[in-house]
Design a protein around this motif. Structure first.
Motif, mmCIF file in Angstrom:
data_model
loop_
_atom_site.group_PDB
_atom_site.id
_atom_site.type_symbol
_atom_site.label_atom_id
_atom_site.label_comp_id
_atom_site.label_asym_id
_atom_site.label_seq_id
_atom_site.Cartn_x
_atom_site.Cartn_y
_atom_site.Cartn_z
ATOM 1 N N SER A 75 0.807 -1.211 0.000
ATOM 2 C CA SER A 75 0.000 0.000 0.000
ATOM 3 C C SER A 75 0.847 1.271 0.000
ATOM 4 N N LEU A 76 0.365 2.287 -0.683
ATOM 5 C CA LEU A 76 0.988 3.611 -0.635
ATOM 6 C C LEU A 76 0.773 4.264 0.725
ATOM 7 N N HIS A 77 -0.084 3.668 1.532
ATOM 8 C CA HIS A 77 -0.376 4.130 2.888
ATOM 9 C C HIS A 77 0.913 4.325 3.699
ATOM 10 N N HIS A 78 1.886 3.447 3.542
ATOM 11 C CA HIS A 78 3.126 3.519 4.313
ATOM 12 C C HIS A 78 3.967 4.725 3.878
ATOM 13 N N GLN A 79 4.065 4.958 2.577
ATOM 14 C CA GLN A 79 4.787 6.136 2.087
ATOM 15 C C GLN A 79 4.081 7.421 2.516
ATOM 16 N N LYS A 80 2.755 7.395 2.521
ATOM 17 C CA LYS A 80 1.986 8.568 2.946
ATOM 18 C C LYS A 80 2.278 8.882 4.411
#
Length: 153
Positions: A75-80
């Motif tokens: 998920s891009l959630h971690h980079q966000k």
């Protein structure tokens, strides 16, 4: 749960400090039951000279692929989480490494963990690696191609 920060020391005397809040979030993901899934995220905090202070982290998202013995952060959630922490701290907080869980009391890196870290974690600066077991943390520091196990102070 812990009521104070955890401090780990490297051979060169540098410290890695895990804030109480981060330590308690990590503990909340322990794989206590036989049905608990592996969890993972990234570590966020600040560098203070040779020392590292972990102030935040990303938690698993519904898009991550998780099973009892494997986790894949997709998920891009971690980079966000890293981007948001960087903005909120006026550039002080940054990506500092990765964490995940193992369904064992005293965790140790698997061959897959070591291979993945050597292949995908590239940095001139030290990165922190944490494996959360049921009763203990394994904490390592990766500098270039070397991984050193840190000792709890």
């Amino acid at each position: 749960m812990v009521d104070k920060e955890l401090v780990f020391k490297a051979l060169d005397e540098s410290l890695v400090v895990i804030s109480t809040e981060v330590a308690n979030i990590l503990l909340s993901y322990r794989q206590i039951s036989d049905s608990s899934l592996e969890s993972a995220g990234v570590l966020i905090g600040e560098r203070r000279g040779a020392h590292i202070v972990l102030k935040d982290l990303s938690e698993p998202s519904r898009w991550d692929i998780r099973s009892r013995f494997m986790v894949d952060r997709v998920s891009l959630h971690h980079q966000k989480a890293v981007d948001d922490a960087f903005k909120k701290s006026d550039g002080e907080w940054q990506y500092l490494g990765e964490w995940h869980t193992h369904p064992e009391d005293v965790p140790k890196p698997s061959m897959m963990d070591c291979t993945s870290w050597h292949k995908s974690l590239k940095s001139e600066l030290p990165l922190i690696l944490i494996i959360v077991g049921r009763t203990h943390f394994w904490v390592g520091r990766k500098i270039k191609d070397n991984i050193e196990v840190l000792k709890l102070v």
